[in-house]
Write a protein that holds these residues in place. Sequence first.
Motif: not given
Length: 893
Positions: A710-733
Motif C-alpha cells: 500500500l502507498t499513500l503517495n503514488a504520484r511521487a517520483e519514488e512512492p513510499l510503500w508499506s507491506l500490509v500482508e499481516n495475517n495474509l502473508n501466506a496467501h496467494s492474492i
Amino acid sequence: MKINLYLICLIGCILYITTCRFQANSTPKKINPVVLKKKGKKTAEERRLFVEERMQHEYNLQKNPLSRIIPIQEKRIELNNSIAAKQKLARRRSMSSNTYISRGPSNYGGRTRSLVIDLSDPSGNTMIAGGVSSGVFRTTDGGASWSKVSANDEIHNVSAIAQDPRPGFQNIWYYATGERLGNSASLGSFYFGDGIWKSEDGGLTWNIIQQTSFDFTSFDSRLDLISALEVSPINGDLLIAATARIYRFDGTTLTTELNQDNSNTTSDVLISSSGRVYAAFDGGVDQNGVWTSPTGNGSWTRIAENGTPTDWLAQGRIVLGAAPSNDNIIYALYVNGASESIEADLWKYDLDLDTWTNYSSKLPDEPDGDLAGNDPFAVQGGYDLVVSVKPDDENFVTIGGTNIYKIEDILNDETFTRIGGYISNTSYGLYNTGGVEHHPDIHALVFDPNNPNIFFSGTDGGVHKTSDVNAEEVAWESLNNNYITYQFYHVALDPTTESNLVIGGTQDNGTKYGGTDVGLPDNTSMQSYSGGDGVAVGIARRGENEAIQIYAGTQNGNMFTNLPEFRTITPDGSESQFVTYFYIDPDNTTNLYYAGLSELYKTNDAENITALTWENLGALPNDEPIRTFATTRGAHNPLSSYLLIGGGNGGIFRLDDPQNATSIDDAIIITPFGADTNNGAYVSGLAIHPNDPDTVLVVYSNYGINSIFLTLNARAEEPLWSLVENNLNAHSIRSAAIAEVDGEVIYFVGTARGLYASNDPLNNDWEIEGVNEIGLAVVSGLVYRPSDSKLLVGTHGNGMFETTVESTLSANENSFNTTSLSIFPNPVVSTLSIKTAPSIQKIAYSIMELSGKQILKGITENKRIGVETLRPGLYILGLKFEGKEQFLKFIKK
C-alpha cells in the motif's frame, strides 16, 4: 516440475463468436454464432502446445518465482489461516455489514465430474452432483433447483460420488476429492483432495472419513487423487479408485487391494449387481489393463492387458461400464494414443464366456470432414472419457469424449451417432436439438434406474437430461437451476450508476452477461455472449447512454466488440498471453488498453477501434510481460490522471496522462521496495482509491513472496510503500479493490481462499468477508463502482457475487439506522418480528436465498413476516422504507 504432467482439457481451436447489439431495458436478441473461416486441422504437437499454454498460465499465477515450484507449506498455512479467520468472525461481529448476493449464473452449470440418482426416491427426482471446484449439490425436484450441501470451507474438488445400493442403507453416501486431470482452479498442479466424505442422512450433511484424510497440499498419499467410488451391494464395502491404487474400506479398515508401484496413473473401479468387482489401470504401466475379483476382497485376476486379447493396446486412461441387464457384461473404453484418428478403443467383456469383443471399428468418424478435438471421436488425452449402458439393454451403449454418442444395437448397427456436445463434425457450435444447448467435454453419463429411457449427462457445462434417449434426434433439458459452479477469470460492471448489468469471462464456458436491465428475468440468470475460453471483459455506454458496447475475447489474443457493428479488434501484429487481457477506463470509456505480451497498445477511440487503428506505445523494460492495468477514477485530467501497469516480473509502472502518452518509455517505475522482481513474479491486481489518486493497493499472486503493498503517495517520483500482508502473508492474492463510503476507506483483496477486507491494513489484520456466501472460493476478480458503492466479486468456481459496500463506522445514509432496527427471534420458526421506530408501521420486504433467488416479497403487517413456508436454512431479508434499504440475515429452523 514438468508442466506436461498437468494437462487439462483440449479445446477446439476454431471458436464460434457471437454478438448482439444490447439496448438497456430491452429483451436481448437471440445470440447467433458467427461462422468463421475453417482452419486446417492441428497437428498433435500443436494441440499439445495449446493444452500446455493454459496450464502454464495457471501455474504462473502461484509458483514461487525463485524456486519455480508451488510451496506446499504456504498452501497449508493459507488454508489454516482462512479457517482461523472464519472462526474468529464467528466469535465476534464482522468488521463489515456487507451482504453478498449471488449473481449466478443460476441457469448455467460448470464442470461436473459425477452425478448419482438416489435409489431411495422412486420418482428419480433426488440427485447429488459434484462441481469440481464448487462442491456437492443436491436436488429433490429433478433439477428444478439445487442446494449446496458441502460446506464452503471444505475442499471443493469433487471427483466421484457413490450411494450404498443396499435396501435399508441407501441413506449412506460418499463423495471423493482430488482430480488428476483438468482442474483450472488448481492453477498449475493436480487438484489434490482431502480424502473421502460420508453422509448418513441422504446427502444433507457430510463428515470426512479420517482414514482417507491426508495432507491435501502435497502428494503424500495415493488418496490425494481419486477418480471413482463404488459401494458393494453385498456387504457395503467402499471400493476406491485412486492414483495407481485400488483400495477397499469396510467402515473401519482401509486395505490396498491392487497396487501399481512407481506410477501416478489413473484407475477405475466398477461393481456389478452381483457384487463382482472390476478395476482398471492406465495402459503403459506394469499392471495395465482390467482386473476382476469376486468380491473385491482379494482373489484378483487380470482379464485384459496390452497384447491380451490381441489388438488390445491401451496407452492411457481406461474406464469401465456395466450392463445392468446382464451381470456378465462390462464394457471398457480406453485411450489408444492416436492423435490424427479415433482416439479411443472400445471392447465388450463376457464373464460367462471369458471373452472380449472389439467394437472399436464402430466408434464414430463422421463423414464430410474432420475437426480437431471434435471428430473423429476425441477424448482430450482421457480428460473426457466415459461409457454407460442402458439398464434394460446390454447392447445399447453410450460413450462420452468431447461429445456424447449412442449406439442402440452394438451387435448390428454400423456406428455410433452424435447426441450431444458440439453440434456437428464441421462446427464448434453447441449441440442444440430441441432448442437447448448441450455442452461438450463429457464426464458422467447416467441412466435413470426407474426409467431407462431417461438419460443424464455431467459435462463442463453442468447437468442435462433427456427424457427419450431412444429418439432419432435426442433433445436435452438443462438442469442447471441454481447449480452455481462457474469459474470466472475476469468480471466487469456496467459503469452506469444503479445498472445491474454484469459480464464475465469464464474457463471453457465463454463470456456470459447478466442483469434485468438487459432483459433477463432476474439478476442470477445469464446469457451467453461468446464461446471458447472467456478472458478479459469490458462495458461502455454509447450515444445517449442507451447503447451498450461490449468488449470480450477468447484465448491467445482474440478480442472483439459489437458497436458500431460486430468486428474483431485484436491489434494487428500483436501477441498475447493465453488469457487475453485488456482494460477499458471505466470513467473515460473512449480509452482502451491491450496487453500484447510486453507491448502496450492503446486507443482514445474505443468505440470505433479496429485491428489496424491501435497505437503501439512499445514494450516494458527488459520485455517484461504485462499482466494487469488500472486507471485513476473520474474525468481524465492531464495533470493528475495516470495508468498503472503491473508486470509479470514484479514491476509496477505509472504512465502519466495516458490519454496523450505516445511511448511506454515515459512510464515511471514505482515498484515497491521489497517486492519480488524475479522473472515470473505475477502482479495480479491493482487498485487506485476512487477519490485519491495517491492511494494505491498492489497485490501479487505467487506463493513465497511479499504479496500486498500500500502507498499513500503514488504520484511521487519514488512512492513510499508499506507491506500490509499481516495475517495474509501466506496467501496467494488474486485481486484488489478500494472503496470509500461515508468518509471511510475500505480495502478489499481476493485470495485463493476467499475475500478479505480491512479499513486499516497498516495496523490491523484482514477480516474475511462473505464467509457463508463466498466461503473459501478463489476470488479471481474485484470491480468497484464508486457512484453507488457497488462491488462485484468474481470467483473461480462459485460464480459471481455483489454487494453494496457499507461503512463500518456509521450507517449508510440510504439504510435504516441499524442501532434502531432489528429482527427477532433469530433463528425463527414461523414469524419474524421487526423492531424499529414506532412511527414506522409498514415496511416493504423481500426474502432471498443466499443464491440471490427471491422467495417471498410483500408489505409487513404489524411489523411481522410469516416464514413458516420456508425450508430450514439461511436467508437474506431485504427491508425498504422511504427510499432506505437494509439487508439482514436470518436462520429458519
